[in-house]
Write an enzyme that holds these catalytic residues in place. Structure first.
Site, PDB file in Angstrom:
ATOM      1  N   ASP A 257      57.554  10.536  51.165  1.00 66.36           N
ATOM      2  CA  ASP A 257      56.521  11.071  52.034  1.00 66.36           C
ATOM      3  C   ASP A 257      55.617  11.980  51.183  1.00 66.36           C
ATOM      4  O   ASP A 257      55.904  12.289  50.028  1.00 66.36           O
ATOM      5  CB  ASP A 257      57.141  11.819  53.230  1.00 66.36           C
ATOM      6  CG  ASP A 257      56.211  11.852  54.422  1.00 66.36           C
ATOM      7  OD1 ASP A 257      56.671  11.937  55.559  1.00 66.36           O
ATOM      8  OD2 ASP A 257      54.981  11.761  54.202  1.00 66.36           O
TER       9      ASP A 257
HETATM   10  C1  GLC Z   1      52.450  12.446  56.311  1.00 69.26           C
HETATM   11  C2  GLC Z   1      53.486  11.866  57.248  1.00 69.26           C
HETATM   12  C3  GLC Z   1      53.741  10.407  57.025  1.00 69.26           C
HETATM   13  C4  GLC Z   1      52.471   9.730  56.538  1.00 69.26           C
HETATM   14  C5  GLC Z   1      52.135  10.291  55.175  1.00 69.26           C
HETATM   15  C6  GLC Z   1      50.806   9.742  54.649  1.00 69.26           C
HETATM   16  O1  GLC Z   1      52.853  13.721  55.901  1.00 69.26           O
HETATM   17  O2  GLC Z   1      54.745  12.513  57.299  1.00 69.26           O
HETATM   18  O3  GLC Z   1      54.205   9.869  58.272  1.00 69.26           O
HETATM   19  O4  GLC Z   1      52.675   8.329  56.439  1.00 69.26           O
HETATM   20  O5  GLC Z   1      52.093  11.711  55.169  1.00 69.26           O
HETATM   21  O6  GLC Z   1      49.769  10.164  55.471  1.00 69.26           O
END
Ligand code: GLC
Length: 720
Positions: A257
């Site tokens: 993430d």
């Molecule tokens: C965010 C979210 C995740 C998302 C990623 C990219 O923090 O936790 O669900 O896909 O970053 O935006």
């Protein structure tokens, strides 16, 4: 993948690490850090993947840069949060989950994939399968609701929809299933907080949706931000390697993430980026999203002997293999054929959006006021969401335009052209400004019927949006009370990303509808239900609490040794409120009247390798066509481990014509009764079971019958 191995043999360390690096393009900000211009990094082969960029022209430009100007010309993964639609926005997770229809779940993912691919993307960070049982947690708004079985079915359907049957096809995109795992059970419902659950609960509740997604062919998975019992998921070697890749057989790419690898320092398990990078790589995380931990930390980790080149090569191989499966080496410009994506008024995607939205709406209360007849009347449409447009897209609205949604006012005006509709905000979404309340009350006094459009703002749920007291924000509750004090027939439309605390409103309003966030066609879908053009069939995918003190609240609770009994002091209950929820899982009214009766099993005894076949009759006693959802729950009254009071194992639809009866038949293999036993090994324990069938998890309305699983010579322990 000879081509991949030949490529790896030619790559420098920097180029290898570049393939493990994903940098944001800042078309939208979805995390705490933002990047500058990535041109040089792509040209140098140091950035092999991007996120948060969309549009065919922009996507082709950045692919052209990678393919034509870097030394090895490796195309980019281009990922984006297409969570509930790309440009055409569909209802948010818990709303769509409440349709209980796998074909619909797959169809919206398919449409989103087509639109995302038209925008030049080849990867989406969806489906989000985080089971949530705490409305304080804002990301309940993105997920499948509270139930494991529903989340399994949604996971499979969404992977099929996004990836199609051929990942290299121009309209297929990689499904990145997220967030692995148990992110929805943070301490106190507070976003990003620690998760402390047993391995038993993990295996019973939180792993099965990912197992289903892996079986459906999920090509990527995103570990969650949280720790589980002290080990951050981004570094959780046991759960990522032994369980996800080992037991569940996941062979795809793990994408961290946003910034999560660097955040291992905040978790307190790494002293610097080299250690963080090593922990993540050894746990099997292949791509570092936006932490620059691999680019800055892996060379040092290699020097310190914390990681080996074969470990780096293994991740590079998985990333390059995914690009090969996508067909990117054959044609990096295959996606992005349509330069601009418009969601014009009559586009097929809008028709799909309207139909899915209508199916998602849950009618919570109706004293008979709904559906509204078409007679000429004065309607006061009040509240901060009465004419709100961009809010209707809800959180994670991807490339959905603020100008696209149909407002509730527009939908109602179009559906009731002869009515005189007065629209007043009354109060804002969150400010404590009461100055416009008198004008709104005046409008209400002059009207025959009042419709209140209240709830949260779109950014009051979703990521980093936990709320300690999930009631109506601002002074909306005070405004609603003042309107209800007028004693007019009043309909309350609740738009939110979570079940709000609304007990007093339910008592006093004539009708209440949960409209969640419905997306592009919100206003039309709501009007379709209000005027009876569509008979509401949406059901709750989450248990709706009376009070916050009941949270976490969900139907599949384990039994207490002293089950709640209001007549007995020493039982599992509260002194101040009823232990039951305001509305149970699966609840929802329609304009019809269905009864479920005559539950029967084909056999009262089945072997462990057999199947249970149940039938039940559904009668439409009402005068209108409609749809009822039938739930098949299971109860295992005696087992080696205390089993939940109810476990959903199947759901099905019944659509008997008015005055007619239809029979719903459901088949359940005995193998679906397996659960993690005392040693956490999944097995079926022969013995007596109870089938509980009904239209919600309310135990009082369930039809029950029993059957026995015979051991059939197996060596499992039998519990009578
Ligand atoms: C965010 C979210 C995740 C998302 C990623 C990219 O923090 O936790 O669900 O896909 O970053 O935006």
């Amino acid at each position: 993948m000879r081509h991949v191995d030949e490529l790896i043999a030619r790559m420098t360390l920097d180029e290898k690490i570049g393939q493990l690096n994903m940098i944001t393009a800042n078309f939208v900000i979805t995390g705490p850090t933002i990047a500058g211009d990535s041109t040089e990094g792509i040209r140098a082969g140091l950035i092999g993947n991007m996120l948060n960029l969309w549009g065919a022209e922009a996507a082709h430009a950045v692919q052209k840069l990678a393919v034509e100007e870097s030394r090895l010309g490796i195309p980019l993964l281009l990922g984006f949060d297409t969570v509930h639609g790309q440009r055409t926005i569909f209802p948010i997770g818990p709303a769509e989950a409440g349709i209980f229809d796998e074909q619909i779940w797959e169809s919206t993912a398919r449409q989103a994939a087509i639109e995302a691919a038209e925008d030049g993307l080849n990867m989406v960070f969806a489906p989000m399968l985080d089971i949530a049982r705490d409305p304080r947690w804002g990301r309940l708004a993105e997920g499948p609701g509270e139930d494991t079985y529903v989340a399994q079915r949604i996971g499979s359907a969404k992977v099929r929809g996004f990836q199609g049957s051929d990942l290299s096809a121009a309209e297929s995109v990689v499904a990145t299933v997220k967030h692995f795992c148990a992110y929805g059970a943070p301490t106190a419902g507070r976003e990003y907080a620690s998760v402390d659950i047993s391995e038993r609960t993990l295996r019973e509740v939180y792993l099965p949706p990912f197992e289903a997604a892996v079986k459906a062919g999920a090509a990527a998975i995103m570990p969650a931000f949280n720790d589980v019992a002290g080990i951050p998921m981004t570094a959780h070697r046991y759960l990522l390697r032994n369980v996800l890749r080992g037991e569940l057989g996941f062979e795809g790419v793990l994408v961290s993430d946003y910034n999560a690898i660097a955040e291992l320092l905040n978790h307190g398990v790494a002293a610097d980026l080299a250690e963080a990078a090593a922990l993540a790589l050894k746990a099997g995380v292949d791509i570092d999203m936006m932490a620059n931990a691999y680019s800055k930390g892996l060379p040092e980790a290699l020097r310190r002997g914390l990681v080996s080149m074969p470990e780096i090569d293994a991740s590079v191989r998985r990333v390059l293999s995914l690009k090969e499966r996508l067909g990117l080496f054959d044609d990096p410009f295959r996606r992005g054929r349509k330069v601009s994506l418009t969601v014009s008024g009559d586009s097929p995607s809008r028709a799909l959006a309207r139909d899915v939205a209508r199916h998602s709406i849950v009618l919570l209360k109706n004293d008979g006021l709904l559906p509204l007849t078409m007679e000429r009347r004065r309607i006061a449409l009040l509240g901060p969401l009465a004419d709100a447009r961009s809010e209707m897209n809800g959180p994670w609205s991807a490339a959905g335009q603020a100008s696209d949604p149909v407002t509730i006012l527009e939908g109602l005006s179009s559906a009731l052209p002869d009515c005189d509709i007065i629209c007043e905000q009354g109060v804002s979404l969150s400010e404590e400004d009461r100055s416009a309340i008198p004008l709104a009350l005046e409008a209400a006094r002059s009207a025959d019927i009042v419709i209140l459009a209240v709830g949260e703002g779109a950014r009051m749920s979703g990521e980093a949006a936990s709320r300690s007291s999930p009631g109506l924000p601002g002074c909306q509750q005070e405004f609603v009370d003042a309107v209800l004090d007028l004693g007019k027939p009043t309909i309350v439309l609740l738009s939110a990303g979570r079940p709000l605390l609304i007990s007093s409103i339910v008592e006093r309003a004539s009708a209440v509808m949960a409209t969640w966030w419905l997306g592009t066609e919100a206003g039309n879908a709501i009007a379709d239900i209000l005027v009876g053009r569509f008979n509401p069939s949406g059901r709750l995918s989450v248990t709706w609490p009376r009070e916050l003190g009941q949270v976490p609240i969900f139907y599949a609770q384990r039994p207490s040794g002293r089950p709640a009994n209001t007549d007995d002091h020493y039982t599992s209950k509260y002194l101040d409120i009823d232990v039951t929820p305001l509305f149970p899982f699966g609840y929802g009214l329609s304009y019809g009247n269905f009864t479920v009766e005559n539950l029967r099993l084909e056999s009262g005894s089945v072997p462990v390798d057999g199947q249970i076949i149940m039938s039940v009759d559904v009668v439409n006693n009402g005068g209108v066509p409609g749809e009822e959802t039938i739930f098949l729950f299971l109860r295992d009254p005696v087992a080696s481990v205390a089993r939940p009071l109810l476990e959903l194992k199947r759901f099905a639809k019944a659509r008997p014509a008015p005055g007619e009866r239809s029979t719903v038949r459901m088949t359940l293999p005995v193998s679906d009764l397996a659960f993690p036993g005392l040693d956490l090994t999944c097995a079926v324990e022969p013995g007596e079971f109870e089938v509980c069938v009904g239209t919600s998890a309310d135990p009082k309305q369930l039809l029950r019958t029993r059957f026995r699983v015979t051991s059939g010579g197996g060596d499992q322990i039998s519990h009578s």
